[in-house]
Design a protein around this motif. Structure first.
Motif, PDB file in Angstrom:
ATOM      1  N   GLU A   1       3.101  14.657   2.030  1.00 22.61           N
ATOM      2  CA  GLU A   1       2.845  13.590   2.991  1.00 22.61           C
ATOM      3  C   GLU A   1       1.351  13.309   3.127  1.00 22.61           C
ATOM      4  N   GLN A   2       0.539  14.361   3.202  1.00 20.41           N
ATOM      5  CA  GLN A   2      -0.908  14.181   3.317  1.00 20.41           C
ATOM      6  C   GLN A   2      -1.477  13.480   2.087  1.00 20.41           C
TER       7      GLN A   2
ATOM      8  N   MET B   1       0.077  11.467  -0.061  1.00 21.30           N
ATOM      9  CA  MET B   1       0.503  10.073  -0.154  1.00 21.30           C
ATOM     10  C   MET B   1      -0.166   9.209   0.911  1.00 21.30           C
ATOM     11  N   THR B   2      -0.425   9.784   2.069  1.00 20.55           N
ATOM     12  CA  THR B   2      -1.167   9.048   3.090  1.00 20.55           C
ATOM     13  C   THR B   2      -2.588   8.774   2.632  1.00 20.55           C
ATOM     14  N   ALA B   3      -3.225   9.762   1.987  1.00 19.81           N
ATOM     15  CA  ALA B   3      -4.576   9.565   1.454  1.00 19.81           C
ATOM     16  C   ALA B   3      -4.585   8.475   0.393  1.00 19.81           C
ATOM     17  N   CYS B   4      -3.534   8.438  -0.421  1.00 20.87           N
ATOM     18  CA  CYS B   4      -3.411   7.398  -1.445  1.00 20.87           C
ATOM     19  C   CYS B   4      -3.289   6.030  -0.785  1.00 20.87           C
ATOM     20  N   ARG B   5      -2.436   5.910   0.213  1.00 18.53           N
ATOM     21  CA  ARG B   5      -2.262   4.652   0.932  1.00 18.53           C
ATOM     22  C   ARG B   5      -3.571   4.201   1.569  1.00 18.53           C
ATOM     23  N   ASP B   6      -4.279   5.141   2.201  1.00 19.61           N
ATOM     24  CA  ASP B   6      -5.530   4.794   2.871  1.00 19.61           C
ATOM     25  C   ASP B   6      -6.577   4.310   1.877  1.00 19.61           C
TER      26      ASP B   6
ATOM     27  N   ALA C   1       1.418   4.302  -2.904  1.00 20.80           N
ATOM     28  CA  ALA C   1       1.465   5.737  -2.644  1.00 20.80           C
ATOM     29  C   ALA C   1       2.728   6.385  -3.208  1.00 20.80           C
TER      30      ALA C   1
ATOM     31  N   ASP D   1       0.834  -1.200   0.000  1.00 22.50           N
ATOM     32  CA  ASP D   1       0.000   0.000   0.000  1.00 22.50           C
ATOM     33  C   ASP D   1       0.871   1.254   0.000  1.00 22.50           C
ATOM     34  N   ALA D   2       2.009   1.195   0.689  1.00 21.40           N
ATOM     35  CA  ALA D   2       2.957   2.309   0.649  1.00 21.40           C
ATOM     36  C   ALA D   2       3.614   2.417  -0.723  1.00 21.40           C
TER      37      ALA D   2
END
Length: 275
Positions: free
Chosen positions: A255-256, A258-263, A172, A168-169
């Motif tokens: 960072e925000q 890429m975190t949204a992409c991972r989620d 992202a 998942d990372a």
């Protein structure tokens, strides 16, 4: 390439064709490649290159050492279930390039006891500069890991991650990452036009700069932060641009995002692997 496995592609879309093209350019024998697709007309150009082509997915699986599942995530369950009997009989390695489909789900849909690798490639594979993250279930042998690496390295770099959650990372960072750079290219081109350049000039300068920066970073013995410092002279023009980016919170925005992409990748897995 020595000891080539027989590789079958279930689905002959853009990513499958990118990998096929990479294999051929790296010396892979066309007779060692199968492509399966429901519409025979879409296979004609591949057949003309000497590949084995079929509209019967199970025939391709029966002939293969390694099967690349290159279909959309939404139809993966149905496709895999149709392959279950052939998977159990012939026991090839399956490599899925579909986002959001877990190893457990794939193995279950294939009838159980299947050797499965999940792979997250990205679109620069189309020009053989891809970046792929891979993770294998416990049934994958060392030889099969090598075969999966061999196939994905035909279109770029192939890196194995430590656990499935890391994919998942990977999504992202590299899976969705090309779009981030395309957005930056759009913004730089548009800004260049506003500063007085013609659109073609702004575009060409932007693209060549992106290409040059990537080549410098990939070939350098220092990290990107040091390269940035080297081109940022105190009180110079570059420093003013960098200060503006940082004042607007560029690092936090990245960072925000890429975190949204991972989620979202995690959510997709939950949605697609319920059954």
């Amino acid at each position: 390439m020595s000891q080539q496995p027989v590789v079958a592609f279930i689905g002959a879309g853009n990513m499958a064709r990118a990998i096929i093209g990479g294999l051929l350019e790296n010396g892979f024998a066309p007779q060692n490649i199968w492509a399966a697709e429901p519409e025979s007309a879409r296979l004609e150009d591949l057949a003309a290159q000497g590949l084995n082509t079929t509209t019967d997915n199970t025939a391709a699986v029966a002939a293969a050492d390694l099967v690349v599942l290159a279909v959309k995530p939404q139809i993966m369950q149905a496709v895999a279930a149709d392959l279950a009997a052939a998977a159990q009989q012939h026991q090839p390695l399956f490599v899925s390039i579909a986002a959001g489909i877990s190893l457990d789900a794939l193995e279950r849909w294939l009838g159980g006891n299947a050797a499965v690798v999940r792979c997250m490639p990205n679109t620069p594979a189309l020009v053989q500069t891809g970046a792929s993250g891979l993770f294998a279930n416990a049934r994958v042998s060392d030889l099969q890991r090598d075969q999966a690496t061999q196939v994905m390295q035909a279109v770029g770099i192939a890196l194995w991650v430590q656990n499935e959650a890391e994919l998942d990372a990977v999504t992202a960072v590299s899976g969705s990452g090309p779009a981030y750079y395309f957005l930056m290219m759009e913004a730089m081109t548009a800004a260049g036009v506003k500063l007085g350049l013609s659109e073609p000039t702004a575009r060409d300068l932007t693209l060549q700069t992106a290409l040059g920066a990537a080549r410098m970073a990939s070939s350098s013995d220092v990290d990107a932060a040091e390269l940035r410092r080297r081109v940022t002279s105190p009180k110079g023009t570059t420093e003013q641009a960098i200060k503006t980016f940082q004042a607007q919170g560029l690092e936090a925005i990245v960072e925000q995002a890429m975190t949204a992409c991972r989620d979202r990748a995690v959510e997709m897995a939950e949605e697609l692997c319920k059954d």
